[in-house]
Design a protein around this motif. Structure first.
Motif, short mmCIF file in Angstrom:
data_model
loop_
_atom_site.label_atom_id
_atom_site.label_comp_id
_atom_site.label_asym_id
_atom_site.label_seq_id
_atom_site.Cartn_x
_atom_site.Cartn_y
_atom_site.Cartn_z
N ILE A 101 0.88 -1.17 -0.10
CA ILE A 101 -0.16 -0.03 0.12
C ILE A 101 0.77 1.30 0.13
O ILE A 101 0.48 2.52 -0.29
N ASN A 102 2.00 1.09 0.29
CA ASN A 102 3.09 2.23 0.10
C ASN A 102 4.44 1.74 -0.28
O ASN A 102 4.68 0.41 0.24
N ASN A 103 5.45 2.43 -0.70
CA ASN A 103 6.71 1.89 -1.08
C ASN A 103 7.79 2.89 -1.01
O ASN A 103 7.58 3.83 -2.02
N ASN A 104 8.61 3.08 -0.05
CA ASN A 104 9.85 3.82 -0.65
C ASN A 104 11.10 2.96 -1.15
O ASN A 104 11.59 2.37 -0.34
N PRO A 105 11.22 3.05 -2.18
CA PRO A 105 11.95 2.15 -2.79
C PRO A 105 13.60 2.22 -2.61
O PRO A 105 13.92 3.42 -2.09
N TYR A 106 14.46 1.34 -2.68
CA TYR A 106 15.90 1.43 -2.52
C TYR A 106 16.55 2.05 -3.38
O TYR A 106 16.31 1.80 -4.80
N VAL A 107 17.29 3.25 -3.05
CA VAL A 107 17.94 4.12 -4.08
C VAL A 107 16.99 4.50 -5.28
O VAL A 107 17.21 4.88 -6.31
N GLY A 108 15.80 4.72 -4.98
CA GLY A 108 14.76 5.41 -5.81
C GLY A 108 14.34 4.31 -6.93
O GLY A 108 13.46 4.58 -7.85
N PHE A 109 14.63 3.00 -7.15
CA PHE A 109 14.42 2.31 -8.23
C PHE A 109 14.13 0.76 -7.90
O PHE A 109 13.61 0.14 -8.97
N GLY A 110 14.17 0.30 -6.70
CA GLY A 110 13.73 -1.05 -6.41
C GLY A 110 13.79 -1.41 -4.94
O GLY A 110 14.27 -0.54 -4.05
N THR A 111 13.46 -2.60 -4.72
CA THR A 111 13.50 -2.93 -3.42
C THR A 111 14.22 -4.32 -3.38
O THR A 111 14.24 -5.15 -4.08
#
Length: 231
Positions: A101-111
């Protein structure tokens, strides 16, 4: 005597567990909240998982909703996400990835990690699974907070590890979804803004979408693009 018993129970809940190349520490605040952490070793691979928690929905051990939040850093760069799991009655014994329901990805492009749920009745449980190896090759501790949205009888700490690259299905987050909007300071009726149903159809202003997107009313748009890409 009661005080000593409470202290003893609290001591048991606060113990750290070490297993293999991974570690887990946890405590239980109450039957509806759980906090924990698991550590993936340096050199972990895609598909590696740590099964960390069993849950017990109060209604027949089946009907429950859980919110699972994770956060971690690697190379001093942070990532975080919140997942939702819906466990209904007599679900199959199957690992499926939970929706975010939310996502702050790793370095802006992935998890690097996701949350899986096995809906086995009456033994539903969760695990953290690696889906990427972004960043520096160092151990990663994933901090976890689980909240039971419905009532939950108990949490059971687990510490099973392994590798699984066969997960190809998603766990439904809900059977359907409605967004009602309106003036919250009046007694007027709310309006149905968005409706999503089981087959993935979405309606705007209608409760019975008969196509992937059904709009009841006028559409005002700057541009429309139509192609056969089918993404």
């Amino acid at each position: 005597m009661k005080k000593l018993l409470c202290i003893a129970i609290l001591f048991v809940f606060c113990q750290s567990k070490i297993y293999g190349n991974s570690s887990s520490s946890n405590y239980i605040a109450n039957a509806n909240e759980y906090e924990s952490s698991v550590t993936f070793p340096a050199g972990y691979a895609v598909g590696d998982y740590i099964e960390f928690l069993g849950v017990s929905p109060i209604s027949a051990g089946a009907s429950g909703f859980y919110q699972i939040s994770i956060n971690y850093t690697r190379g001093n760069v942070a990532s975080a996400a919140t997942h939702v799991a819906s466990i209904s009655h007599s679900n199959p014994t199957l690992w499926r990835e939970t929706g975010r329901i939310n996502n702050n990805p790793y370095v802006g492009f992935g998890t690097n990690f996701t949350v899986d749920c096995n809906t086995e009745f009456p033994n539903p449980r969760f695990r953290i699974r690696a889906i990427n190896t972004l960043g520096t090759n160092t151990p990663i501790t994933v901090y976890i907070k689980v909240s039971s949205i419905n009532s939950n009888t108990a949490f059971t700490t687990l510490n099973t590890t392994g590798n699984d690259v066969t997960v190809s299905k998603f766990l439904p987050m809900t059977s359907d979804w409605d967004l009602y909007v309106g003036n919250v300071f009046s007694s007027n009726d709310a309006s149905l803004a968005i409706k999503a149903i089981q087959n993935g159809n979405v309606g705007i202003g209608t409760a019975i979408p008969d196509e992937k997107l059904t709009v009841k009313g006028k559409i005002h748009t700057q541009e429309v693009r139509v192609d056969m890409a089918g993404r």
